[in-house]
Design an enzyme around this catalytic site. Structure first.
Site, PDB file in Angstrom:
ATOM      1  N   GLU A  40      55.516  13.410  26.688  1.00 25.02           N
ATOM      2  CA  GLU A  40      54.359  14.096  26.113  1.00 25.02           C
ATOM      3  C   GLU A  40      54.848  15.080  25.053  1.00 25.02           C
ATOM      4  OE1 GLU A  40      51.094  17.529  27.213  1.00 25.02           O
ATOM      5  OE2 GLU A  40      51.978  16.386  28.866  1.00 25.02           O
ATOM      6  N   ARG A  44      52.037  21.554  19.209  1.00 27.50           N
ATOM      7  CA  ARG A  44      52.229  23.004  19.141  1.00 27.50           C
ATOM      8  C   ARG A  44      53.076  23.429  17.951  1.00 27.50           C
ATOM      9  NH1 ARG A  44      53.365  24.395  25.578  1.00 27.50           N
ATOM     10  NH2 ARG A  44      51.582  23.225  26.396  1.00 27.50           N
ATOM     11  N   THR A  68      48.421  18.578  24.203  1.00 26.26           N
ATOM     12  CA  THR A  68      47.703  19.714  23.618  1.00 26.26           C
ATOM     13  C   THR A  68      46.644  19.251  22.627  1.00 26.26           C
ATOM     14  OG1 THR A  68      49.847  20.858  23.746  1.00 26.26           O
ATOM     15  CG2 THR A  68      48.022  22.101  22.862  1.00 26.26           C
ATOM     16  N   LYS A 128      44.517  16.052  34.711  1.00 26.12           N
ATOM     17  CA  LYS A 128      45.608  17.019  34.667  1.00 26.12           C
ATOM     18  C   LYS A 128      45.089  18.348  35.215  1.00 26.12           C
ATOM     19  CE  LYS A 128      48.006  19.704  31.070  1.00 26.12           C
ATOM     20  NZ  LYS A 128      48.358  19.739  29.635  1.00 26.12           N
TER      21      LYS A 128
END
Length: 216
Positions: A40, A44, A68, A128
């Site tokens: 993953e 960011r 994200t 999640k």
């Protein structure tokens, strides 16, 4: 691959932050060499999408996803870069629509029972739990198992190599997410051997649970 297949590929999904594009491929190769294939890469940093594209094109065996995701436009950009799954810290109507429009398997983030109900109503049964420790950790996952027997979780946030086995022992947890596989000092120092060893150790965390699941 479905999200459930992705989650079942290994016990830990590394949450990766790429600050330098040059680190993307050797970092991914180090993780794959250690047995961790699902990666993953989080949105960011400015070079995250380039990193995903490079890993997807150059690292054999890697199952590259984007993390994200917070905006609808992230899906199209992630798909174009070569991501095969997405992870979001939460879920909104816009994200639901964008995931469907772009046909990108999504692991949406939840924190409360109401979040789980909303996600399930949108068709998601793999979720999640984020941030896992702040949301109640193992106690919360045990509490959610009763009213939501068909939901599978990937708890992420505050989990370490020491605490991961306790999470993996829960029947409603398929895997955990964690950043401890890619420590900043190891990446900065290009210590890929250390990262491969951390990946091997992470794979070993899931073996007792996976073997038990196979026998049952």
């Amino acid at each position: 691959m479905s999200i459930l297949d992705t989650l079942r590929t290994g016990p830990v999904i590394p949450v990766i932050v790429i600050d330098r594009l040059e680190d993307a491929v050797p970092l991914a190769r180090a993780l794959v060499a250690g047995g961790i294939r699902v990666l993953e890469v989080t949105l960011r940093t400015p070079m995250a999408l380039q990193a995903i594209e490079t890993i997807a094109n150059e690292v054999e065996g890697a199952i590259t996803g984007v993390g994200t995701i917070t905006r609808a436009e992230d899906f199209q950009r992630a798909r174009k870069a070569g991501a095969v799954f997405g992870v979001s810290p939460g879920l909104t109507p816009d994200l639901i629509a964008a995931a469907r429009d772009n046909d990108l398997p999504l692991l949406p983030g939840v924190m409360t029972p109401s979040d789980v109900i909303a996600a399930r109503a949108a068709g998601y049964s793999e979720l999640k739990l984020f941030p896992a420790q702040q949301a109640g950790g193992i106690g919360m996952l045990k509490a959610l198992a009763g009213p939501f027997p068909g939901v599978t979780f990937c708890p992420t946030g505050g989990i370490s190599a020491a605490t991961a086995p306790d999470f993996l022992a829960l029947p409603n947890v398929a895997c955990v997410g964690g950043s401890w596989l890619t420590p900043a000092d190891a990446v900065a120092g290009k210590d890929w051997a250390r990262i491969s060893e951390l990946a091997r150790q992470a794979c070993a965390l899931g073996r007792p649970f996976l073997e038990g699941a196979t026998r049952s």
